[in-house]
Write a protein that holds these residues in place. Structure first.
Motif, PDB file in Angstrom:
ATOM      1  N   PRO A 127       7.508 -11.032   1.316  1.00  0.00           N
ATOM      2  CA  PRO A 127       8.040 -12.176   0.585  1.00  0.00           C
ATOM      3  C   PRO A 127       7.683 -12.099  -0.902  1.00  0.00           C
ATOM      4  O   PRO A 127       6.510 -12.019  -1.278  1.00  0.00           O
ATOM      5  CB  PRO A 127       7.362 -13.373   1.257  1.00  0.00           C
ATOM      6  N   GLY A 128       8.716 -12.075  -1.737  1.00  0.00           N
ATOM      7  CA  GLY A 128       8.499 -12.038  -3.174  1.00  0.00           C
ATOM      8  C   GLY A 128       8.235 -10.668  -3.735  1.00  0.00           C
ATOM      9  O   GLY A 128       8.039 -10.529  -4.948  1.00  0.00           O
ATOM     10  N   LYS A 129       8.223  -9.618  -2.901  1.00  0.00           N
ATOM     11  CA  LYS A 129       7.934  -8.263  -3.374  1.00  0.00           C
ATOM     12  C   LYS A 129       9.113  -7.360  -3.005  1.00  0.00           C
ATOM     13  O   LYS A 129       9.380  -7.138  -1.820  1.00  0.00           O
ATOM     14  CB  LYS A 129       6.638  -7.739  -2.768  1.00  0.00           C
ATOM     15  N   GLU A 130       9.786  -6.861  -4.042  1.00  0.00           N
ATOM     16  CA  GLU A 130      10.986  -6.054  -3.869  1.00  0.00           C
ATOM     17  C   GLU A 130      10.825  -4.703  -4.551  1.00  0.00           C
ATOM     18  O   GLU A 130      10.046  -4.562  -5.500  1.00  0.00           O
ATOM     19  CB  GLU A 130      12.202  -6.779  -4.458  1.00  0.00           C
ATOM     20  N   GLY A 136       4.392  -2.692 -12.050  1.00  0.00           N
ATOM     21  CA  GLY A 136       4.437  -3.061 -10.642  1.00  0.00           C
ATOM     22  C   GLY A 136       5.726  -2.726  -9.927  1.00  0.00           C
ATOM     23  O   GLY A 136       5.957  -3.225  -8.824  1.00  0.00           O
ATOM     24  N   ARG A 137       6.583  -1.885 -10.546  1.00  0.00           N
ATOM     25  CA  ARG A 137       7.843  -1.536  -9.878  1.00  0.00           C
ATOM     26  C   ARG A 137       7.561  -0.611  -8.684  1.00  0.00           C
ATOM     27  O   ARG A 137       6.772   0.327  -8.775  1.00  0.00           O
ATOM     28  CB  ARG A 137       8.786  -0.858 -10.859  1.00  0.00           C
ATOM     29  N   LEU A 138       8.264  -0.907  -7.572  1.00  0.00           N
ATOM     30  CA  LEU A 138       8.036  -0.180  -6.328  1.00  0.00           C
ATOM     31  C   LEU A 138       9.162   0.822  -6.084  1.00  0.00           C
ATOM     32  O   LEU A 138      10.339   0.481  -6.165  1.00  0.00           O
ATOM     33  CB  LEU A 138       7.954  -1.156  -5.146  1.00  0.00           C
ATOM     34  N   ARG A 139       8.791   2.099  -5.802  1.00  0.00           N
ATOM     35  CA  ARG A 139       9.796   3.104  -5.409  1.00  0.00           C
ATOM     36  C   ARG A 139       9.690   3.301  -3.916  1.00  0.00           C
ATOM     37  O   ARG A 139       8.632   3.642  -3.384  1.00  0.00           O
ATOM     38  CB  ARG A 139       9.553   4.420  -6.134  1.00  0.00           C
ATOM     39  N   LEU A 140      10.835   3.062  -3.235  1.00  0.00           N
ATOM     40  CA  LEU A 140      10.883   3.094  -1.784  1.00  0.00           C
ATOM     41  C   LEU A 140      11.779   4.220  -1.299  1.00  0.00           C
ATOM     42  O   LEU A 140      12.667   4.699  -2.014  1.00  0.00           O
ATOM     43  CB  LEU A 140      11.394   1.752  -1.245  1.00  0.00           C
ATOM     44  N   VAL A 187       0.853  -1.191   0.000  1.00  0.00           N
ATOM     45  CA  VAL A 187       0.000   0.000   0.000  1.00  0.00           C
ATOM     46  C   VAL A 187       0.888   1.240   0.000  1.00  0.00           C
ATOM     47  O   VAL A 187       1.813   1.356   0.817  1.00  0.00           O
ATOM     48  CB  VAL A 187      -0.923   0.015   1.236  1.00  0.00           C
ATOM     49  N   ILE A 188       0.626   2.131  -0.928  1.00  0.00           N
ATOM     50  CA  ILE A 188       1.407   3.372  -1.004  1.00  0.00           C
ATOM     51  C   ILE A 188       1.225   4.152   0.297  1.00  0.00           C
ATOM     52  O   ILE A 188       0.110   4.339   0.787  1.00  0.00           O
ATOM     53  CB  ILE A 188       0.950   4.212  -2.211  1.00  0.00           C
ATOM     54  N   GLY A 189       2.341   4.610   0.860  1.00  0.00           N
ATOM     55  CA  GLY A 189       2.324   5.353   2.108  1.00  0.00           C
ATOM     56  C   GLY A 189       2.587   4.503   3.332  1.00  0.00           C
ATOM     57  O   GLY A 189       2.893   5.038   4.397  1.00  0.00           O
ATOM     58  N   GLU A 190       2.475   3.159   3.197  1.00  0.00           N
ATOM     59  CA  GLU A 190       2.731   2.275   4.326  1.00  0.00           C
ATOM     60  C   GLU A 190       4.232   2.066   4.496  1.00  0.00           C
ATOM     61  O   GLU A 190       5.003   2.123   3.533  1.00  0.00           O
ATOM     62  CB  GLU A 190       2.061   0.912   4.103  1.00  0.00           C
ATOM     63  N   GLU A 191       4.636   1.838   5.753  1.00  0.00           N
ATOM     64  CA  GLU A 191       6.036   1.564   6.043  1.00  0.00           C
ATOM     65  C   GLU A 191       6.230   0.076   6.303  1.00  0.00           C
ATOM     66  O   GLU A 191       5.363  -0.586   6.876  1.00  0.00           O
ATOM     67  CB  GLU A 191       6.501   2.382   7.245  1.00  0.00           C
ATOM     68  N   TYR A 192       7.385  -0.439   5.869  1.00  0.00           N
ATOM     69  CA  TYR A 192       7.677  -1.868   5.976  1.00  0.00           C
ATOM     70  C   TYR A 192       9.088  -2.061   6.506  1.00  0.00           C
ATOM     71  O   TYR A 192       9.983  -1.254   6.227  1.00  0.00           O
ATOM     72  CB  TYR A 192       7.560  -2.553   4.611  1.00  0.00           C
TER      73      TYR A 192
END
Length: 749
Positions: free
Chosen positions: A657-660, A697-701, A634-639
């Protein structure tokens, strides 16, 4: 020249037709008939030997039904591509035809008879099993054998309260009755099937409906034979001899043994003593009647023994009919003494002992995963089984010495009847994801070990903690009848089965019948008499259930510590790939890390994930991992992520798991980071916030936004300042490039 086919057909229900053909195929057989319904076709052949083999003392009838894969445009699965030994479905179908046809040959007939049924064309709607019974009957009539036919077999279903004759394969799935009935024009001969707790009245109504259709199909066979004889002449009846006792010898043996046999069968009963005493009486008759012979005459001794069997049978039947008393002293409606015990075996997942008189069954339950399901590779059925019962009848159960071989047809048939009886009480896999196997080992046998297997199996299921809906019990009913009298017997002994006129096994719960099996040796069994037997069976069943409840009235709350712990969760079918991973990498990793076994299947657009482990903690750990795999970031959530790799421009962090996703080096810190490896190392934990989900589906962190901003950093932008270029260090040439010009909102590094 192409031969002309002789045909007949019957419209047995609105829009449903069965046709028969003979005269074109397999003409060297004694009789050959092709039966067709829809696009399903069965070829039935009959061959009868002209004479009996020397020394043959039984009727050698062989019935084999084969479902050829080629008939449905299929190739057998597995390594071997040729049809092998008969599968259970083929054996059960062969038994259905055997049981209906065998009683219709003369007593003492000893010629070999072989019936073969081959499915040569198979559609997806009409099963071939019922067609074989019809074809076998017509083939026997064409052969001229001493067969008292015709007979026909039909299947009865009930859908939305309406009886359906020979329902399609798909209709059977929604039917609460699946009953196979075989009969002649004037009588029902055989019944077998399963029901969803139906009433006794419903069963009788179903049998009556079936018999009306059976009459039509039998008439069609008579028409076929008449058409055949009109073209080829009258079918010559076979000449044969029967092995039967000489009436004069029967009279002599009766005078000698009648009173002694009557006294013997009225004495206190015990199986070995009973049969041993009868054998002694027969030996005495042989010795007495051959005493004056100058030399031993084997044929005379055989005649004496045949006559003694007739006399013993008549005496025992008369005691039942005249005195309403049975050989073990019971009245017709009594059940033998019962004792049972649950949890007898310490290491199995569930067990029980059920003993009724001299019949005893030890049942054990094994719980497994979907990997333990029974694969089914058949023409008309491809549904794997998650519940099955295996019945074993070792020779010591009857005090005999025999070789141990594979499961006999009798064992397969009895096991399937017990399985059918319990099947409806087993919860769906969505509720209870285990594969369930019952082993029913017969330890003693003197009457209806299959019904004892039902009772023992029901107790063992509850002992294993299987959440069965209700307890199930079974009882075997018998009958002795002559022209004017009849007596229905409850819980018959083996001897009563042999000398009686009916074997009617009925299983059910307190609320209705779940399965039944009936073989009748006489004609003219009325609906009233059938209902009497069913109601008497109900009283016995309730009596047995009361005793079972005293041992174990409900499933145990906790399963055996030796049973696997299975938990099933559902996920969106589109997320199955995320759990499996590339080439199964993800799911194998979860299994290696937690020590569980994971099975995944798709049903009804849902993914069913079953986790099996030896302890609850490992199962829960695997569940958490799987749930995290199918959770969308979820955008805005911290992990709390883990650094998986480092590049020149940033680091790759696994947040689930499986999401980078990528953390650019500018997002690692509010300070300048020259190279990411100066800030973190592979394997480090790094708290990040999801800033954006880009295309594909690319994630910017970002990590820096999860920590407070240092006071000396610029507040007007979110990029760190390069060392030596902080605004307070700028100098020379008018404060940097461009002199003192206003550079607006351009960010400086």
């Amino acid at each position: 020249m192409k031969p002309t086919a002789i045909t007949a057909q019957v419209d047995y229900a609105p829009g449903k037709t069965i046709s028969m053909e003979t005269g074109r195929l397999a003409k060297q057989a004694g009789g050959a008939v092709i039966v067709r319904c829809g696009d399903t076709m069965v070829m039935a052949t009959a061959v009868i030997n002209d004479s009996a083999r020397a020394g043959q003392n039984f009727f050698p009838l062989t019935v084999d039904y084969r479902e050829k894969f080629s008939s449905g445009g299929k190739i057998p699965g597995g390594f071997i591509k040729r049809e092998g030994r008969l599968n259970d479905k083929e054996i059960l179908t062969s038994r259905l035809v055997d049981r209906a046809i065998r009683p219709l040959f003369p007593d003492g007939y000893r010629n070999d008879v072989q019936l073969i049924g081959s499915v040569i064309s198979a559609d997806n709607e009409h099963d071939g099993d019922m067609l074989f019974g019809l074809g076998a009957s017509a083939a026997l009539m064409l052969s001229g054998s001493p067969f008292d036919g015709p007979i026909a077999e039909v299947r009865i279903g009930r859908i939305d309260g309406m009886f359906v004759v020979n329902p399609t394969i798909e209709q059977v799935k929604s039917s609460d009755i699946n009953l196979v009935v075989a009969g002649k024009m004037d009588a029902i001969m055989m019944v077998e099937g399963e029901m969803d707790e139906c009433s006794e009245q419903d069963v009788v109504h179903a049998l009556a409906t079936a018999h009306e259709v059976i009459k039509k199909i039998c008439q069609a066979q008579i028409d076929l034979i008449a058409e055949y004889e009109s073209l080829h002449g009258t079918i010559e009846p076979q000449q044969y001899e029967v092995e039967s006792p000489d009436p004069e010898m029967v009279s002599r043996v009766r005078d000698l043994l009648h009173k002694k046999v009557d006294a013997h069968i009225r004495a206190p009963y015990e199986k070995n003593r009973f049969y041993g005493g009868l054998s002694d009486l027969v030996d005495e008759a042989v010795e007495t009647l051959t005493a004056n012979e100058s030399e031993s005459d084997p044929s005379m001794e055989d005649q004496i023994r045949l006559a003694a069997a007739v006399v013993s049978r008549d005496v025992m039947r008369e005691m039942v009919l005249a005195d309403q008393k049975r050989i073990d002293g019971r009245d017709p409606e009594s059940v033998r003494a019962i004792w049972c015990e649950a949890g007898y075996l310490p290491r199995v997942h569930g067990s029980s002992i059920f003993t009724r008189g001299e019949t005893q069954v030890l049942a054990s339950v094994t719980l497994g995963t979907t990997r333990d399901q029974q694969p089914v590779d058949q023409i008309f059925d491809q549904q794997d089984k998650h519940f099955f019962l295996h019945y074993e009848f070792p020779p010591f159960s009857t005090g005999e010495v025999k070789f141990l071989r594979g499961a006999s047809r009798r064992e397969i048939g009895h096991g399937y009847l017990a399985e059918r009886a319990l099947q409806g009480m087993i919860p769906d896999q969505e509720e209870f994801p285990y594969t369930v196997r019952i082993n029913a080992d017969v330890l003693e046998s003197n009457g209806s070990s299959s019904m004892a297997s039902v009772c023992s199996g029901s107790l063992a299921l509850m002992d294993a903690g299987v959440p069965v809906r209700k307890a199930v019990a079974g009882v075997a009913m018998g009958m002795v009848a002559d022209e004017t009298r009849h007596v229905v017997l409850t819980d018959i002994l083996g001897t009563e089965d042999h000398l009686g006129d009916m074997d009617f096994k009925v299983t059910g719960t307190r609320d209705g019948i779940t399965a039944c099996q009936m073989d009748i040796k006489i004609s003219g069994l009325s609906q009233e008499l059938m209902l009497q037997a069913l109601m008497q069976a109900r009283e016995a069943r309730l009596h047995i259930l009361n005793i079972m409840d005293q041992t174990l009235a409900a499933p145990r709350e906790h399963m055996s510590p030796h049973a696997p712990r299975l938990t099933q969760i559902t996920i969106d079918s589109e997320l199955i790939g995320a759990v499996i991973g590339p080439g199964g990498k993800t799911v194998r990793g979860i299994q290696a890390d937690t020590g569980v076994v994971i099975e995944i299947e798709e049903r009804d657009n849902l993914g069913y994930v079953t986790i099996a482990g030896s302890d609850e903690s490992s199962v829960n750990e695997a569940i958490e991992i799987i749930r995290s795999l199918v959770v969308m970031p979820v955008i805005g959530e911290e992990y709390e992520g883990t650094v998986r790799s480092i590049t020149d421009i940033g680091v790759i962090v696994e947040i689930l798991p499986g999401k980078e996703g990528m953390v650019h080096k500018s997002e690692l810190s509010w300070e300048w980071v020259d190279h990411p490896r100066d800030f973190v190392q592979v394997g480090d934990k790094l708290r990040v916030r999801l800033m954006e989900i880009r295309d594909r589906g690319r994630l910017r962190l970002s990590h820096k936004v999860t920590v407070p901003r240092p006071a000396h950093t610029r507040q007007g932008g979110d990029r760190p300042s390069r060392p030596g270029r902080h605004p307070q260090h700028r100098g020379g040439r008018g404060g940097g490039r461009g002199g003192g010009r206003n550079r607006g909102s351009r960010r400086s590094y």
